[in-house]
Design a protein around this motif. Structure first.
Motif, PDB file in Angstrom:
ATOM      1  N   ASP A  65       0.952  -1.027  -0.027  1.00 56.89           N
ATOM      2  CA  ASP A  65       0.006   0.053  -0.051  1.00 56.89           C
ATOM      3  C   ASP A  65       0.899   1.152   0.077  1.00 56.89           C
ATOM      4  O   ASP A  65       1.511   1.573   1.055  1.00 56.89           O
ATOM      5  CB  ASP A  65      -0.953   0.066   1.292  1.00 56.89           C
ATOM      6  CG  ASP A  65      -1.923   1.170   1.337  1.00 56.89           C
ATOM      7  OD1 ASP A  65      -1.916   1.945   0.181  1.00 56.89           O
ATOM      8  OD2 ASP A  65      -2.713   1.168   2.139  1.00 56.89           O
ATOM      9  N   HIS A  75      -0.711   5.754   2.781  1.00 64.51           N
ATOM     10  CA  HIS A  75      -2.158   5.629   3.738  1.00 64.51           C
ATOM     11  C   HIS A  75      -1.640   6.516   5.155  1.00 64.51           C
ATOM     12  O   HIS A  75      -0.509   7.091   5.210  1.00 64.51           O
ATOM     13  CB  HIS A  75      -2.017   4.058   4.494  1.00 64.51           C
ATOM     14  CG  HIS A  75      -1.167   3.815   5.207  1.00 64.51           C
ATOM     15  ND1 HIS A  75      -1.144   3.853   6.616  1.00 64.51           N
ATOM     16  CD2 HIS A  75      -0.109   2.721   5.044  1.00 64.51           C
ATOM     17  CE1 HIS A  75      -0.134   3.052   7.112  1.00 64.51           C
ATOM     18  NE2 HIS A  75       0.722   2.689   6.123  1.00 64.51           N
ATOM     19  N   HIS A 125      -2.412  10.560  -6.515  1.00 62.46           N
ATOM     20  CA  HIS A 125      -3.975  10.375  -6.557  1.00 62.46           C
ATOM     21  C   HIS A 125      -4.342  10.954  -8.116  1.00 62.46           C
ATOM     22  O   HIS A 125      -5.505  11.422  -8.131  1.00 62.46           O
ATOM     23  CB  HIS A 125      -4.735  11.461  -5.578  1.00 62.46           C
ATOM     24  CG  HIS A 125      -4.362  11.316  -4.097  1.00 62.46           C
ATOM     25  ND1 HIS A 125      -4.114  10.023  -3.734  1.00 62.46           N
ATOM     26  CD2 HIS A 125      -4.266  12.343  -3.025  1.00 62.46           C
ATOM     27  CE1 HIS A 125      -3.918  10.291  -2.304  1.00 62.46           C
ATOM     28  NE2 HIS A 125      -3.878  11.392  -2.122  1.00 62.46           N
ATOM     29  N   LYS A 145       0.587   7.575  -8.636  1.00 63.22           N
ATOM     30  CA  LYS A 145      -0.183   6.725  -7.807  1.00 63.22           C
ATOM     31  C   LYS A 145      -1.782   6.584  -8.424  1.00 63.22           C
ATOM     32  O   LYS A 145      -2.437   7.674  -8.705  1.00 63.22           O
ATOM     33  CB  LYS A 145      -0.357   7.193  -6.451  1.00 63.22           C
ATOM     34  CG  LYS A 145       1.087   7.155  -5.346  1.00 63.22           C
ATOM     35  CD  LYS A 145       1.061   7.683  -4.310  1.00 63.22           C
ATOM     36  CE  LYS A 145       2.246   7.673  -3.595  1.00 63.22           C
ATOM     37  NZ  LYS A 145       2.470   7.878  -2.251  1.00 63.22           N
ATOM     38  N   SER A 181      -4.771   6.044  -7.147  1.00 64.58           N
ATOM     39  CA  SER A 181      -5.318   6.308  -5.744  1.00 64.58           C
ATOM     40  C   SER A 181      -6.369   7.378  -5.529  1.00 64.58           C
ATOM     41  O   SER A 181      -6.319   8.315  -6.602  1.00 64.58           O
ATOM     42  CB  SER A 181      -4.144   6.581  -4.654  1.00 64.58           C
ATOM     43  OG  SER A 181      -3.350   7.726  -4.721  1.00 64.58           O
ATOM     44  N   ALA A 187      -2.246   2.507  -4.700  1.00 63.91           N
ATOM     45  CA  ALA A 187      -2.352   2.757  -3.110  1.00 63.91           C
ATOM     46  C   ALA A 187      -3.821   3.043  -2.807  1.00 63.91           C
ATOM     47  O   ALA A 187      -4.798   3.466  -3.527  1.00 63.91           O
ATOM     48  CB  ALA A 187      -1.767   4.344  -3.202  1.00 63.91           C
ATOM     49  N   ASN A 214      -4.601   4.995  -0.040  1.00 62.28           N
ATOM     50  CA  ASN A 214      -4.910   6.255   0.670  1.00 62.28           C
ATOM     51  C   ASN A 214      -5.887   6.082   1.920  1.00 62.28           C
ATOM     52  O   ASN A 214      -6.624   7.106   2.452  1.00 62.28           O
ATOM     53  CB  ASN A 214      -5.692   7.156  -0.263  1.00 62.28           C
ATOM     54  CG  ASN A 214      -5.680   8.693   0.282  1.00 62.28           C
ATOM     55  OD1 ASN A 214      -4.749   9.293   0.837  1.00 62.28           O
ATOM     56  ND2 ASN A 214      -6.882   9.269   0.311  1.00 62.28           N
ATOM     57  N   ASP A 244     -11.247   7.004  -0.211  1.00 60.79           N
ATOM     58  CA  ASP A 244     -11.467   7.062  -1.778  1.00 60.79           C
ATOM     59  C   ASP A 244     -11.782   8.432  -2.511  1.00 60.79           C
ATOM     60  O   ASP A 244     -11.365   8.690  -3.570  1.00 60.79           O
ATOM     61  CB  ASP A 244     -12.685   5.916  -2.310  1.00 60.79           C
ATOM     62  CG  ASP A 244     -12.967   5.949  -3.825  1.00 60.79           C
ATOM     63  OD1 ASP A 244     -11.887   5.563  -4.402  1.00 60.79           O
ATOM     64  OD2 ASP A 244     -13.913   6.204  -4.142  1.00 60.79           O
ATOM     65  N   TYR A 246     -11.298  -2.524  -4.200  1.00 68.28           N
ATOM     66  CA  TYR A 246     -10.358  -1.636  -4.867  1.00 68.28           C
ATOM     67  C   TYR A 246      -9.290  -2.460  -5.654  1.00 68.28           C
ATOM     68  O   TYR A 246      -9.026  -2.013  -6.886  1.00 68.28           O
ATOM     69  CB  TYR A 246      -9.659  -0.811  -3.948  1.00 68.28           C
ATOM     70  CG  TYR A 246      -8.483   0.044  -4.329  1.00 68.28           C
ATOM     71  CD1 TYR A 246      -8.156   1.111  -5.187  1.00 68.28           C
ATOM     72  CD2 TYR A 246      -7.108  -0.509  -4.166  1.00 68.28           C
ATOM     73  CE1 TYR A 246      -7.165   1.774  -5.789  1.00 68.28           C
ATOM     74  CE2 TYR A 246      -5.839  -0.005  -4.673  1.00 68.28           C
ATOM     75  CZ  TYR A 246      -6.002   1.220  -5.403  1.00 68.28           C
ATOM     76  OH  TYR A 246      -4.916   1.902  -6.042  1.00 68.28           O
TER      77      TYR A 246
END
Length: 351
Positions: free
Chosen positions: A12, A15, A211, A256, A258, A296, A298, A307, A321
């Motif tokens: 991951d 986070h 993201h 990423k 994410s 990832a 998050n 999300d 996911y």
């Protein structure tokens, strides 16, 4: 889902742990975060229950993760706190810390030295720079930028936001190479072309875009009016595409996959939203290649917030996911799938 190429092991790559209780860390380094999220607690035990165990039950091992800074008042104190958790909690998966440092600080060189000394896990820096103007709750400008009066560090603050990086910021950014640190870039799509020029000037600073480049509500908000909409906002989509293309042309920039619900809030509710989001993820992977993409979660509160960053009240479970990203990767090899779920993050963050 049986035909999907799923990973057997994941990292991951993004986070957060938080503790803004009066009895926790708010008195030392989380006052700003505490002003936004009072009495918020999310720690290793919860992450283990919410993420690690559910994935393990599906045959997927997550024993390594990257903790990304959460807007602390003091980056070194936050990093020391995460190091303490990682050292003392056997359920903690954190192998890398992406710390916080104001790159415009006149003492940034010493600040980075101090930060790195808190833990050998500090391998990167994030300083949130999302800015499209004065902060308002319904814009792409992030609340974190209120800590520095909403200055756009990537495009200047001359009113038109059409300049280059603020010199103090670029100086601090350049020092990341000296300290062998990567940079997590969190910015708005409109800032990406300027970010690409900054990154190109500093080839020894590895950069990962957080993201998906943060396109925002491309099919509109998650509400009744927009639930069946399948036509994206053309201006926002074009802006994001131009920025991501510029970033992809810089070979040491990664991305990423994410916080997908920021782009399409409520994407798990309707086929239209899911299919359009799938096309966005596939577009990014094609642009950057699996070699420069990492998955990832998050994760820090629940699926919805992790999300969508509060833009929707629904979100995927960790397994949903993983399955969704795997769906986006249909046609890619198992090697590519494993690269995106594990290998890219391992390489980029030097795990």
């Amino acid at each position: 889902m049986s035909s999907l190429k799923l990973p057997s092991r994941v990292i991951d790559a993004h986070h957060h742990f938080v503790d803004t209780r009066e009895s926790g860390n708010i008195q030392t380094f989380q006052k700003f975060l505490g002003s936004l999220l009072k009495d918020e607690v999310y720690l290793a035990d919860q992450y283990h229950s919410d993420v690690v165990e559910p994935l393990k039950q599906e045959g997927i091992i997550l024993d390594t993760s990257v903790h990304v800074e959460c807007m602390p008042d003091d980056g070194a104190q936050e990093a020391a706190w995460i190091e303490s958790i990682a050292s003392n909690d056997h359920k903690c998966t954190v192998a890398v810390i992406v710390g916080s440092a104001d790159l415009t600080s006149p003492t940034i060189d010493n600040d980075l030295t101090k930060l790195c000394a808190t833990s050998p896990k500090v391998h990167g820096i994030r300083w949130i720079v999302d800015c499209v103007g004065k902060f308002e709750p319904n814009t792409a400008t992030h609340v974190a930028t209120t800590r520095h009066d909403g200055v756009d560090y990537l495009r200047g603050s001359n009113g038109g936001y059409d300049g280059e990086a603020v010199p103090e910021f670029e100086n601090g950014f350049s020092l990341l190479a000296k300290h062998k640190l990567s940079f997590d870039l969190q910015c708005a799509p409109a800032q990406l072309p300027a970010a690409a020029r900054l990154c190109a000037r500093h080839p020894n600073v590895p950069v990962v875009i957080d993201h998906l480049g943060k396109p925002r509500t491309l099919l509109g908000p998650d509400d009744e009016e927009h639930k069946d909409n399948s036509t994206p906002n053309p201006q926002e989509l074009a802006k994001w595409r131009a920025g991501m293309k510029a970033m992809a042309e810089v070979p040491h920039v990664y991305v990423k996959l994410s916080m997908l619900g920021y782009a399409i809030p409520g994407w798990i509710k309707t086929p239209q939203r899911r299919e359009f989001l799938q096309s966005l993820v596939r577009e990014v992977v094609a642009l950057f290649s699996p070699q420069r993409c990492m998955a990832a979660l998050n994760w820090w509160k629940n699926g919805a917030v992790s999300d969508s960053d509060f833009l929707s009240d629904v979100g995927p479970t960790p397994m949903e996911y993983v399955q969704f990203i795997a769906t986006c990767l249909e046609g890619y090899s198992q090697e590519d799938v494993d690269r995106i779920f594990y290998g890219t993050a391992k390489e980029f963050y030097r795990i």
